[in-house]
Design an enzyme around this catalytic site. Structure first.
Site, PDB file in Angstrom:
ATOM      1  N   ASN A  34       0.840  -1.464   0.275  1.00 47.02           N
ATOM      2  CA  ASN A  34       0.010   0.123  -0.268  1.00 47.02           C
ATOM      3  C   ASN A  34       0.721   1.453  -0.096  1.00 47.02           C
ATOM      4  O   ASN A  34       2.195   1.269  -0.197  1.00 47.02           O
ATOM      5  CB  ASN A  34      -0.706  -0.470   1.630  1.00 47.02           C
ATOM      6  CG  ASN A  34      -2.077  -1.130   1.128  1.00 47.02           C
ATOM      7  OD1 ASN A  34      -2.125  -1.633   0.942  1.00 47.02           O
ATOM      8  ND2 ASN A  34      -3.275  -0.838   1.900  1.00 47.02           N
TER       9      ASN A  34
HETATM   10 CA    CA Z   1      -6.968  -2.487   4.007  1.00 51.89          CA
END
Ligand code: CA
Ligand code: CTP
Length: 228
Positions: A34
């Protein structure tokens, strides 16, 4: 301003904070992750320490320095982050700020995957990672105060409330991380604090100020809950 000269409402309390992304290997040279700078999580760890807490920061790969006054443990993958967090229980306070990768590669390759001339790209088979916040929120050694984040790009409040319940948290710090907000990777944040008492809409603030306000709220809430 010295970090050491204020009141210490969290003296004698222990806290664990997760921060940064996790990196889930595809092979020795590639990963999925991420977006996360670790700035908000690291600032929260420092702010809790400034109020007197003994803080362990479990950080995924970031480029910012370890905060002073905090014990930092570095990890790469979600499963490693989970293992370190669980090994530190019991603690009084858990603040899960990390942008944990929701999935990892089901069987990552021990060798670098090579391009094969004339062949299609390799498919990536993913499997779900452990939910660290949910595990902590439902643990037999559950901390007295469990705080999660909710990174959303739409329906921020509604999604934040759902996470509060699903993960067994006492408080969710929800923010809109749509690219146009500039929050991801930036130095400012605009959050909503969601609890069973309602929702507080905080103004746009530097991430350090959000961290200080959150640490003060945590100290107040913990004091009300178990006696300061
Ligand atoms: Ca997540
Ligand atoms: N979290 C966690 N472990 C995971 C996924 C999330 O501990 N495997 C924590 C985050 O640190 C954050 C909270 O859960 O405190 C919410 O993360 P978020 O990604 O917003 O929620 P998810 O439950 O993963 O849902 P989705 O990404 O689908 O919105």
């Amino acid at each position: 301003r010295l970090l050491d000269d204020g009141p210490k409402p969290l003296a004698g309390r222990t806290a664990i904070v997760t921060s940064g992304p996790t990196h889930e290997p595809i092979d020795p040279v590639r990963y999925i992750a991420n977006r996360s700078s670790g700035r908000q999580g690291h600032a929260i760890a420092a702010a809790l320490a400034a109020l007197g807490a003994e803080v362990t920061l479990v950080s995924g790969p970031v480029t910012i320095p370890d905060p002073a006054g905090v014990t930092t443990v570095h990890v790469e993958r979600a499963e490693e982050m989970r293992d370190v967090v669980i090994s530190r229980l019991p603690v009084d306070i858990a603040v899960m700020v990390a942008a944990v990768a929701d999935w990892r590669v089901a069987s990552s390759s021990g060798q670098k995957i090579k391009k094969q001339p004339g062949e299609a790209p390799p498919p990536l088979l993913l499997t779900e990672n452990p939910d660290i916040l949910k595990t902590v929120g439902h643990h037999e050694n559950r901390p007295a105060l469990v705080v999660g984040f909710a990174a959303e790009t739409q329906s921020v409040e509604e999604n934040g409330r759902a996470k509060l319940e699903r993960k067994g948290a006492d408080m969710i710090v929800a923010n809109d991380v749509s690219p146009e907000t500039g929050i991801m990777g930036g130095s400012r944040n605009r959050v909503k604090i969601i609890s069973r008492d309602g929702v507080a809409d905080w103004p746009d603030l530097p991430k350090d100020a959000v961290a200080e306000r959150l640490a003060a709220l945590i100290a107040e809430t913990l004091g009300a809950k178990i006696g300061a």
